[in-house]
Design a protein around this motif. Sequence first.
Motif, PDB file in Angstrom:
ATOM      1  N   ILE A  21       0.833  -1.192   0.000  1.00 53.71           N
ATOM      2  CA  ILE A  21       0.000   0.000   0.000  1.00 53.71           C
ATOM      3  C   ILE A  21       0.875   1.252   0.000  1.00 53.71           C
ATOM      4  O   ILE A  21       2.022   1.221   0.461  1.00 53.71           O
ATOM      5  N   LEU A  22       0.336   2.348  -0.511  1.00 57.70           N
ATOM      6  CA  LEU A  22       1.129   3.563  -0.701  1.00 57.70           C
ATOM      7  C   LEU A  22       1.793   4.093   0.569  1.00 57.70           C
ATOM      8  O   LEU A  22       2.964   4.490   0.516  1.00 57.70           O
ATOM      9  N   ALA A  46     -15.066 -11.471  -5.844  1.00 54.91           N
ATOM     10  CA  ALA A  46     -14.751 -10.162  -5.279  1.00 54.91           C
ATOM     11  C   ALA A  46     -13.315  -9.812  -5.643  1.00 54.91           C
ATOM     12  O   ALA A  46     -12.527 -10.674  -6.040  1.00 54.91           O
ATOM     13  N   VAL A  47     -12.984  -8.543  -5.499  1.00 48.99           N
ATOM     14  CA  VAL A  47     -11.622  -8.058  -5.747  1.00 48.99           C
ATOM     15  C   VAL A  47     -10.954  -7.746  -4.416  1.00 48.99           C
ATOM     16  O   VAL A  47     -11.582  -7.168  -3.519  1.00 48.99           O
ATOM     17  N   VAL A  48      -9.692  -8.139  -4.306  1.00 51.94           N
ATOM     18  CA  VAL A  48      -8.875  -7.775  -3.142  1.00 51.94           C
ATOM     19  C   VAL A  48      -7.616  -7.128  -3.693  1.00 51.94           C
ATOM     20  O   VAL A  48      -6.829  -7.782  -4.385  1.00 51.94           O
ATOM     21  N   THR A  49      -7.411  -5.854  -3.412  1.00 50.69           N
ATOM     22  CA  THR A  49      -6.324  -5.129  -4.068  1.00 50.69           C
ATOM     23  C   THR A  49      -5.601  -4.177  -3.131  1.00 50.69           C
ATOM     24  O   THR A  49      -6.195  -3.618  -2.208  1.00 50.69           O
ATOM     25  N   SER A  50      -4.320  -3.987  -3.406  1.00 52.58           N
ATOM     26  CA  SER A  50      -3.536  -2.971  -2.702  1.00 52.58           C
ATOM     27  C   SER A  50      -3.445  -1.697  -3.540  1.00 52.58           C
ATOM     28  O   SER A  50      -2.700  -0.774  -3.210  1.00 52.58           O
ATOM     29  N   SER A  51      -4.205  -1.650  -4.620  1.00 50.06           N
ATOM     30  CA  SER A  51      -4.222  -0.471  -5.476  1.00 50.06           C
ATOM     31  C   SER A  51      -4.827   0.722  -4.746  1.00 50.06           C
ATOM     32  O   SER A  51      -5.587   0.575  -3.783  1.00 50.06           O
ATOM     33  N   VAL A  52      -4.499   1.900  -5.215  1.00 50.66           N
ATOM     34  CA  VAL A  52      -5.094   3.125  -4.693  1.00 50.66           C
ATOM     35  C   VAL A  52      -6.594   3.092  -4.959  1.00 50.66           C
ATOM     36  O   VAL A  52      -7.013   2.783  -6.089  1.00 50.66           O
ATOM     37  N   THR A  84     -12.338  -5.305  -1.687  1.00 48.94           N
ATOM     38  CA  THR A  84     -11.642  -5.134  -0.419  1.00 48.94           C
ATOM     39  C   THR A  84     -10.331  -4.401  -0.696  1.00 48.94           C
ATOM     40  O   THR A  84      -9.509  -4.862  -1.488  1.00 48.94           O
ATOM     41  N   LEU A  85     -10.170  -3.255  -0.056  1.00 46.49           N
ATOM     42  CA  LEU A  85      -9.001  -2.398  -0.286  1.00 46.49           C
ATOM     43  C   LEU A  85      -8.011  -2.540   0.860  1.00 46.49           C
ATOM     44  O   LEU A  85      -8.321  -2.196   2.004  1.00 46.49           O
ATOM     45  N   ALA A  86      -6.824  -3.032   0.537  1.00 50.55           N
ATOM     46  CA  ALA A  86      -5.783  -3.146   1.554  1.00 50.55           C
ATOM     47  C   ALA A  86      -5.479  -1.783   2.149  1.00 50.55           C
ATOM     48  O   ALA A  86      -5.167  -1.661   3.338  1.00 50.55           O
ATOM     49  N   HIS A  87      -5.583  -0.747   1.324  1.00 52.95           N
ATOM     50  CA  HIS A  87      -5.337   0.626   1.766  1.00 52.95           C
ATOM     51  C   HIS A  87      -6.244   0.993   2.940  1.00 52.95           C
ATOM     52  O   HIS A  87      -5.802   1.596   3.925  1.00 52.95           O
ATOM     53  N   ASP A  88      -7.527   0.617   2.853  1.00 55.09           N
ATOM     54  CA  ASP A  88      -8.475   0.969   3.907  1.00 55.09           C
ATOM     55  C   ASP A  88      -8.239   0.166   5.182  1.00 55.09           C
ATOM     56  O   ASP A  88      -8.506   0.650   6.290  1.00 55.09           O
ATOM     57  N   PRO A 119      -1.665 -12.561   6.374  1.00 61.35           N
ATOM     58  CA  PRO A 119      -2.858 -13.421   6.363  1.00 61.35           C
ATOM     59  C   PRO A 119      -4.092 -12.729   6.920  1.00 61.35           C
ATOM     60  O   PRO A 119      -5.221 -13.060   6.530  1.00 61.35           O
ATOM     61  N   ALA A 120      -3.897 -11.750   7.820  1.00 60.71           N
ATOM     62  CA  ALA A 120      -5.035 -11.047   8.410  1.00 60.71           C
ATOM     63  C   ALA A 120      -5.860 -10.335   7.348  1.00 60.71           C
ATOM     64  O   ALA A 120      -7.083 -10.218   7.475  1.00 60.71           O
ATOM     65  N   LEU A 121      -5.213  -9.838   6.308  1.00 63.85           N
ATOM     66  CA  LEU A 121      -5.956  -9.169   5.238  1.00 63.85           C
ATOM     67  C   LEU A 121      -6.889 -10.149   4.545  1.00 63.85           C
ATOM     68  O   LEU A 121      -8.056  -9.843   4.278  1.00 63.85           O
ATOM     69  N   TRP A 122      -6.398 -11.333   4.264  1.00 60.25           N
ATOM     70  CA  TRP A 122      -7.201 -12.329   3.562  1.00 60.25           C
ATOM     71  C   TRP A 122      -8.326 -12.856   4.441  1.00 60.25           C
ATOM     72  O   TRP A 122      -9.444 -13.091   3.949  1.00 60.25           O
ATOM     73  N   ARG A 123      -8.065 -13.004   5.721  1.00 59.38           N
ATOM     74  CA  ARG A 123      -9.139 -13.421   6.624  1.00 59.38           C
ATOM     75  C   ARG A 123     -10.218 -12.346   6.706  1.00 59.38           C
ATOM     76  O   ARG A 123     -11.414 -12.649   6.753  1.00 59.38           O
ATOM     77  N   ALA A 124      -9.797 -11.082   6.703  1.00 57.17           N
ATOM     78  CA  ALA A 124     -10.756  -9.975   6.742  1.00 57.17           C
ATOM     79  C   ALA A 124     -11.587  -9.942   5.464  1.00 57.17           C
ATOM     80  O   ALA A 124     -12.794  -9.679   5.500  1.00 57.17           O
ATOM     81  N   ALA A 125     -10.950 -10.208   4.331  1.00 56.04           N
ATOM     82  CA  ALA A 125     -11.673 -10.222   3.062  1.00 56.04           C
ATOM     83  C   ALA A 125     -12.718 -11.330   3.046  1.00 56.04           C
ATOM     84  O   ALA A 125     -13.864 -11.113   2.643  1.00 56.04           O
ATOM     85  N   ALA A 126     -12.339 -12.509   3.489  1.00 57.83           N
ATOM     86  CA  ALA A 126     -13.285 -13.624   3.531  1.00 57.83           C
ATOM     87  C   ALA A 126     -14.461 -13.294   4.450  1.00 57.83           C
ATOM     88  O   ALA A 126     -15.632 -13.518   4.098  1.00 57.83           O
TER      89      ALA A 126
END
Length: 214
Positions: free
Chosen positions: A44-45, A101-107, A128-132, A140-147
């Motif tokens: 992420i930025l 769904a989309v899971v991205t670290s993009s802006v 799901t935005l990694a930025h947010d 792994p926490a990001l992927w668990r949050a997305a699920a």
Amino acid sequence: MLLFDMDGTLIDSNGVWKDVDREFLARRGLPYTHEYYEGVAHTILPLAAKFTKAYCHLEESCEEIIAEWMEMARDAYAHVTVKPGVRAYLEQCRSQGRRMAVVTSSVPEHCRTALTNLGLMPYFEGVTLAHDLGLEKKDPALWRAAAAAYGAAPEDCTVFDDSLSACRGARAAGMRTVGVYDGFFAQDEAAMRAFCDRYIRSFEELLPRREARP
């Protein structure tokens, strides 16, 4: 549940950031190195800016670095293209009733621009935005949050991503992984083939083969 990365997986956009990075460093008389790429790719930025400031010994604040990056990449996402086979594969999955769904670290701004302009947004339940979340995709926490956001169990999710570190994060969360080839990260292909449950060079590989003409 199918979870798709955006940059380098659904759309051909990794070159945008490589060009931005090269120009950003060139303005300061600095070379673009593999070490620098490893520090900023697929993250992420805010974290990329923090790394850049320290690595390049810059006086600019992280906020100023991000603002410069955003200005440099401002219009690029309005002109990116879908990678081969993506649209047909998404259509196939939708016809099969697969959840996506989309899971991205993009802006976030760039994500919305690209998916909307390319007409891809209707295929997905959400983004799901990694930025947010303030998390990297290697976590792994990001992927668990997305699920959890889609009411899906991690073990019922399959992740499509061009990043080896992201695939490792998803696997650590208990998900199946499909590595996706992107020319900008071709050096990771052998490692991804060895690690991922499946590896594809194009989404066209996942489409039914047409019968040969007699």
